[in-house]
Design a protein around this motif. Structure first.
Motif, mmCIF file in Angstrom:
data_model
loop_
_atom_site.group_PDB
_atom_site.id
_atom_site.type_symbol
_atom_site.label_atom_id
_atom_site.label_comp_id
_atom_site.label_asym_id
_atom_site.label_seq_id
_atom_site.Cartn_x
_atom_site.Cartn_y
_atom_site.Cartn_z
ATOM 1 N N LEU A 513 0.839 -1.197 0.000
ATOM 2 C CA LEU A 513 0.000 0.000 0.000
ATOM 3 C C LEU A 513 0.873 1.246 0.000
ATOM 4 O O LEU A 513 2.004 1.239 0.474
ATOM 5 C CB LEU A 513 -0.925 0.004 1.218
ATOM 6 C CG LEU A 513 -1.916 -1.156 1.346
ATOM 7 C CD1 LEU A 513 -2.897 -0.876 2.477
ATOM 8 C CD2 LEU A 513 -2.677 -1.380 0.056
ATOM 9 N N SER A 514 0.325 2.312 -0.508
ATOM 10 C CA SER A 514 1.080 3.553 -0.638
ATOM 11 C C SER A 514 1.295 4.215 0.722
ATOM 12 O O SER A 514 0.336 4.460 1.461
ATOM 13 C CB SER A 514 0.337 4.518 -1.569
ATOM 14 O OG SER A 514 0.945 5.790 -1.566
ATOM 15 N N VAL A 515 2.560 4.522 1.033
ATOM 16 C CA VAL A 515 2.836 5.249 2.277
ATOM 17 C C VAL A 515 2.330 6.681 2.188
ATOM 18 O O VAL A 515 2.166 7.344 3.208
ATOM 19 C CB VAL A 515 4.346 5.236 2.615
ATOM 20 C CG1 VAL A 515 4.828 3.840 2.910
ATOM 21 C CG2 VAL A 515 5.168 5.857 1.489
ATOM 22 N N ALA A 516 2.092 7.154 0.967
ATOM 23 C CA ALA A 516 1.542 8.509 0.816
ATOM 24 C C ALA A 516 0.197 8.613 1.514
ATOM 25 O O ALA A 516 -0.159 9.673 2.039
ATOM 26 C CB ALA A 516 1.401 8.858 -0.665
ATOM 27 N N TRP A 517 -0.576 7.521 1.532
ATOM 28 C CA TRP A 517 -1.860 7.529 2.242
ATOM 29 C C TRP A 517 -1.635 7.669 3.739
ATOM 30 O O TRP A 517 -2.350 8.411 4.426
ATOM 31 C CB TRP A 517 -2.631 6.242 1.945
ATOM 32 C CG TRP A 517 -3.878 6.083 2.754
ATOM 33 C CD1 TRP A 517 -4.980 6.880 2.719
ATOM 34 C CD2 TRP A 517 -4.153 5.071 3.731
ATOM 35 N NE1 TRP A 517 -5.934 6.426 3.608
ATOM 36 C CE2 TRP A 517 -5.444 5.307 4.240
ATOM 37 C CE3 TRP A 517 -3.431 3.974 4.206
ATOM 38 C CZ2 TRP A 517 -6.024 4.499 5.215
ATOM 39 C CZ3 TRP A 517 -4.010 3.160 5.168
ATOM 40 C CH2 TRP A 517 -5.299 3.433 5.664
ATOM 41 N N THR A 518 -0.625 6.974 4.272
ATOM 42 C CA THR A 518 -0.319 7.070 5.699
ATOM 43 C C THR A 518 -0.014 8.509 6.085
ATOM 44 O O THR A 518 -0.544 9.033 7.062
ATOM 45 C CB THR A 518 0.881 6.169 6.048
ATOM 46 O OG1 THR A 518 0.610 4.835 5.627
ATOM 47 C CG2 THR A 518 1.152 6.182 7.549
ATOM 48 N N PHE A 519 0.837 9.167 5.308
ATOM 49 C CA PHE A 519 1.260 10.522 5.648
ATOM 50 C C PHE A 519 0.225 11.578 5.265
ATOM 51 O O PHE A 519 0.321 12.715 5.724
ATOM 52 C CB PHE A 519 2.602 10.838 4.979
ATOM 53 C CG PHE A 519 3.769 10.172 5.630
ATOM 54 C CD1 PHE A 519 4.349 10.719 6.760
ATOM 55 C CD2 PHE A 519 4.276 8.988 5.134
ATOM 56 C CE1 PHE A 519 5.428 10.103 7.382
ATOM 57 C CE2 PHE A 519 5.348 8.358 5.738
ATOM 58 C CZ PHE A 519 5.926 8.919 6.866
ATOM 59 N N SER A 520 -0.747 11.224 4.427
ATOM 60 C CA SER A 520 -1.740 12.220 4.031
ATOM 61 C C SER A 520 -2.597 12.671 5.205
ATOM 62 O O SER A 520 -3.232 13.728 5.146
ATOM 63 C CB SER A 520 -2.638 11.663 2.925
ATOM 64 O OG SER A 520 -3.390 10.554 3.386
ATOM 65 N N SER A 521 -2.604 11.879 6.296
ATOM 66 C CA SER A 521 -3.370 12.287 7.475
ATOM 67 C C SER A 521 -2.670 13.387 8.255
ATOM 68 O O SER A 521 -3.310 14.213 8.900
ATOM 69 C CB SER A 521 -3.602 11.080 8.389
ATOM 70 O OG SER A 521 -2.372 10.578 8.894
#
Length: 710
Positions: A513-521
């Motif tokens: 899964l994209s770590v960009a989703w994790t950091f988007s929060s």
């Protein structure tokens, strides 16, 4: 005992200056693996550990060829040994490394003959005085059924109940009750078990669960036709060895009730299965104890194994280097190797067990060599049973985020980030695990999804979450697996499981899964990040159902760039629309990861849909433009499907210009030809031609497409 070669390692010159350095002297060991094997049979403890560590499929690779002509000298893998002493080797563990190398593959870069292109076997050296209370050097018992093993299990259990805060919150005895349980009868009796239904189960009861592999063996199951008879009694001789052993363990725990999936879920009732599958979170979360038949491939394997205790018990050696005071060590199999073997046990490779391990408050694994304890605060084994050990330092991670999952707190200021990070790890482990039925893809993780929903406070959509869904679309299969196989190792089932925009739609390989989703929060907007697409609407059918998906759609506003079919597994070629026809242009450094091969690509059209332009990683000057690879049947003008991911890494200004010219030209051409639904949009991020890097500005009147991805 130790052979002469192993004894010499702990005699004479010191094994280098303490500290983890590259320069360590290498001792010549046995001539080859055959000699190690002979030494092991003669009783050398270290040689036996070396042979046990080498996998059977590796033995023939490192074994010297047979000598067919008398007196003919043939090359073979030679053996070298080095010891990497910890700087505080009197207090902490060090390593003994054994290299099996083919001469003359030696590397003198560090001033020593260091073998390369070899197979390395690592063993762990624990200083005896510092670890005398932590390691089990006593009698193990020749079977995992032994009293010695049971004393260890009960010690872990008592410690867990009394001192583990994250485990004590769920010790059974709650108000929730399973639909059915096996009643083993009053304590102290040996009656045949019987099935009891929800209304017969007392409130606040304590029950045990079993995790096991179904395998290919036929097992006695609960069916519509035997439901009533099983309420009277379940014949013990009808039960598999694993089930009988689980009943024995439950009774030794002085617990009356046991839950086994095949005996508590009606196996020929789709309705009952769906109801029970939706309750897996509650079944395991509210259990007191989970028994794991970790080493058994099916019900015939049982829980208990006979074992060679000499290979498990830490072995004491005395080192006398440089005439200094003798130092005693306990030598054991390296813990990383131990975890590797644990992760290859039949049960651990099973997808269903991922949520069983994460949801149960405590688990006792019966493995092929010893019993392993796993709870929210401890991971231990019979060799290293002491609860004083800190698992993060002494025991390597099993790649399952048990600790982080159990420690998620609604009061945490970082809850959204922590929960997303935890979900990313779980999906990585789960996706590479095995499912007997592909259609269980969503059901086998539904319990985790329901629990995670309480932390994320978000809508669950067939493996995905609604908030920041654009970032989640950037999941990919493990590119290492694709490189190794030359073809995508994943596939989509012929039976519908999930929409193609969800990672749950593919089987057979690890999903990242994209770590960009994790950091988007925590970083919703950044000057050096450009989100280039927008999810307008999304839905799955049936809604609010974590265990199955019958249909799903995603409405996306995005740029589209036509690509050539053959470029899906090679360098991407963009098709420019110019004077009424397409012209092909190759874009260097643009790589694609294909989810699954598309049969007969001549019947389809293919596009790139850019989603995100971001830094490769925090603080990096390099950039990555990522997006979806989509395809559509030429006869279908409405629906797209995902077939992979593209990445344009560290692209220069010219490459980015060519890429975005393709997007803008095609968008304008679509306005004229009406080949797809496109319209001029307002406040759209557009790339600044000639600027290079992540340089975008908002403009109006730029055409984007509205597409449906199924």
């Amino acid at each position: 005992m130790l052979c002469n070669k192993c004894e010499q390692v702990f005699r004479g010159d010191s094994p280098a200056t303490p500290g983890f350095h590259d320069a360590h002297p290498f001792f010549r060991h046995h001539e080859n693996v055959n000699m190690i094997e002979i030494s092991a049979r003669q009783g050398c403890h270290i040689c036996a550990l070396i042979m046990r560590t080498i996998r059977p499929d590796e033995i023939e690779i490192v074994r010297p060829p047979a000598i067919k002509t008398p007196g003919l000298s043939l090359g073979s893998y030679e053996v070298f040994v080095t010891i990497k002493l910890n700087e505080k080797y009197h207090q902490y563990a060090s390593e003994l490394e054994v290299f099996l190398t083919y001469p003359p593959a030696l590397n003198a870069r560090y001033g020593h003959n260091i073998p390369v292109n070899d197979r390395k076997v690592s063993l762990r050296l624990f200083p005896a005085e510092a670890y005398k209370n932590d390691l089990n050097t006593g009698d193990f018992g020749s079977s995992t059924r032994s009293d010695q093993t049971w004393v260890c299990v009960m010690s872990w259990l008592e410690q867990c109940k009394q001192f583990h805060r994250r485990c004590s919150s769920t010790n059974g005895a709650g108000s929730w009750k399973p639909t059915r349980l096996l009643d083993l009868g009053p304590l102290g009796t040996n009656l045949s078990p019987r099935l009891v239904e929800h209304h017969e189960i007392p409130v606040g009861i304590t029950y045990v669960t079993l995790s096991h592999c179904w395998g290919k063996a036929e097992v006695f199951r609960l069916l519509t036709q035997n439901l009533e008879s099983m309420k009277n009694h379940v014949p013990m001789n009808h039960l598999s060895r694993t089930f009988q052993n689980a009943i024995e363990i439950t009774r030794r725990l002085s617990i009356r009730y046991l839950w086994i999936d095949s005996l508590c879920i009606i196996q020929d009732s789709k309705d009952d299965w769906e109801i029970e599958a939706s309750q897996m979170e509650q079944v395991y979360k509210n259990s007191y104890f989970n028994i794991a038949a970790t080493q058994a491939a099916d019900g015939r394997g049982g829980l208990f194994v006979e074992r060679d205790t000499d290979l498990i018990r830490p072995y004491k050696v005395t080192a006398t280097w440089n005439g200094e005071e003798p130092v005693e060590f306990f030598i054991t199999e390296d813990l990383d190797e131990w975890v590797r073997k644990f992760n290859l046990e039949p049960l651990i490779t099973r997808a269903w067990v991922v949520q069983e391990r994460l949801l149960a408050p405590r688990i006792c694994h019966f493995t092929s060599t010893e019993v392993i304890w796993e709870c929210n605060e401890l991971w231990a084994c019979e060799r290293i049973p002491a609860t004083a050990l800190e698992s993060n330092y002494y025991l390597p991670a099993t790649k399952l985020p048990s600790g982080s999952f159990s420690s998620l707190s609604l009061d945490s200021p970082n809850l959204d980030f922590d929960a997303r990070d935890c979900w990313v790890q779980i999906v990585g482990v789960y996706s590479r695990s095995n499912l007997t039925r592909e259609t269980d893809r969503l059901a086998a993780i539904s319990g985790i999804a329901r629990k995670m929903q309480g932390f994320l406070r978000d809508d669950y959509l067939a493996g995905m979450w609604r908030k920041n869904l654009e970032y989640q679309l950037l999941w990919t299969i493990n590119p290492i697996e694709m490189t190794r196989n030359q073809l995508p190792p994943s596939k989509r089932s012929a039976q519908y499981i999930a929409p193609t925009w969800s990672w749950a739609s593919v089987n057979g390989t690890e999903v990242i899964l994209s770590v960009a989703w994790t950091f988007s929060s925590t970083q919703p907007t950044r000057a050096d990040k450009a989100l280039l697409a927008q999810v307008i609407d999304v839905g799955v059918t049936p809604a609010n159902n974590a265990i199955l998906c019958e249909d799903g759609f995603l409405h996306l506003r995005c740029f589209l760039i036509p690509v050539t079919p053959h470029s899906l597994t090679k360098t991407t070629c963009v098709l420019h629309y110019n004077n009424g026809e397409f012209q092909q242009e190759e874009i260097p450094f643009c790589f694609t990861t294909v989810d699954t091969l598309v049969t007969d690509p001549r019947e389809f059209s293919f596009w790139c849909a850019p989603i995100l332009h971001d830094r490769l990683f925090s603080g990096s000057k390099g950039t990555c433009l990522q997006g979806l690879l989509l395809y559509r049947h030429k006869s279908d003008r409405l629906c797209f499907r995902r077939c992979g991911l593209f990445s344009l890494n560290n692209a220069g200004s010219d490459d980015l210009d060519r890429f975005w010219k393709g997007a803008y030209h095609y968008g304008k051409s679509a306005l004229l030809t009406q080949s797809l639904e496109s319209e001029p949009c307002t406040n759209i991020l557009t790339y600044k031609m000639g600027s290079g890097g992540i340089n975008y500005k908002r403009r109006s009147g730029i055409p984007q497409f509205k597409i449906i991805i199924k």
